[in-house]
Scaffold this active site. Sequence first.
Site, PDB file in Angstrom:
ATOM      1  N   SER A 134      38.413  52.133  39.535  1.00  0.00           N
ATOM      2  CA  SER A 134      38.757  52.933  40.925  1.00  0.00           C
ATOM      3  C   SER A 134      39.352  54.104  40.456  1.00  0.00           C
ATOM      4  O   SER A 134      39.980  54.280  39.329  1.00  0.00           O
ATOM      5  CB  SER A 134      39.996  51.932  41.410  1.00  0.00           C
ATOM      6  OG  SER A 134      40.693  52.599  42.341  1.00  0.00           O
ATOM      7  N   TYR A 147      49.104  48.686  40.059  1.00  0.00           N
ATOM      8  CA  TYR A 147      47.740  48.315  40.478  1.00  0.00           C
ATOM      9  C   TYR A 147      46.994  49.448  39.630  1.00  0.00           C
ATOM     10  O   TYR A 147      45.962  49.141  38.871  1.00  0.00           O
ATOM     11  CB  TYR A 147      47.529  48.486  41.893  1.00  0.00           C
ATOM     12  CG  TYR A 147      45.862  48.344  42.153  1.00  0.00           C
ATOM     13  CD1 TYR A 147      45.235  47.394  42.410  1.00  0.00           C
ATOM     14  CD2 TYR A 147      45.287  49.937  42.599  1.00  0.00           C
ATOM     15  CE1 TYR A 147      44.103  47.217  42.715  1.00  0.00           C
ATOM     16  CE2 TYR A 147      44.119  49.607  42.873  1.00  0.00           C
ATOM     17  CZ  TYR A 147      43.232  48.477  42.923  1.00  0.00           C
ATOM     18  OH  TYR A 147      42.068  48.547  43.256  1.00  0.00           O
TER      19      TYR A 147
END
Length: 243
Positions: A134, A147
């Site tokens: 990501s 995260y």
Amino acid sequence: MNALLLLGGHSDIGGELAARLCSGRPVVLAARRADSLADVAARLRAAGATAVHTLAFEAADLASHRELVERAQELAGGVSTAVLAFGILGDQARAEKDEAHAAEIATIDYTSQVSMLTVLADTMPHGEIVAFSSIAGWRARRANYVYGSTKAGLDAFCQGLADRLHGTPLRLITARPGFVIGSMTQGMKPAPMSVTPAQVADAVAAEIRTGKGSATLWIPRRLRLLAWVMKLVPRPVWRRMPR
């Protein structure tokens, strides 16, 4: 030996990608709530899957990973495409005070991924493995650093694994999408260059069909430029950046 294994059967991106790749082949769906995969299975059958099997999958149970992959291979006669689409966003505010939740995010989004990727690379003789990094891992932000850190670690692991697999019949495709507008991010304000699960699936499916060797995909492609700019932002400014 051409089955598709989707780890994270409830994933928006995983479901979209499986629908694009399942025609003429068996599929194994693995998920925590395996008994609630009927709709996903029906969609894949309609898209041309020759059979759809379901397995219970607990990502945090690392000791079960190899057995699950072996079971999937037995059910479908071998796996040539594996998609790791499981993961959690977690609650950043909670993780800053609750060490168990911070560890849960790290376990599912990094440690479990490393474990499963290692099993797949060891047991699949050929084909492709798809992992999802990501933009959040490119430079961790104050607003979601727990995260983001897992994606940074996973991305580094994938680059090394891709080099290990170079020149073999098995390749690793690492997708680095921007903010994905889906069920995981429901209620959140989309970031610049946001994408949908369908757009991510289109890019990965195209690479599987036309690419050669391991690859890292920025989705959309112009996100690479934003990533370059992100590295140049001064730290005092960066720490105030939103999610």
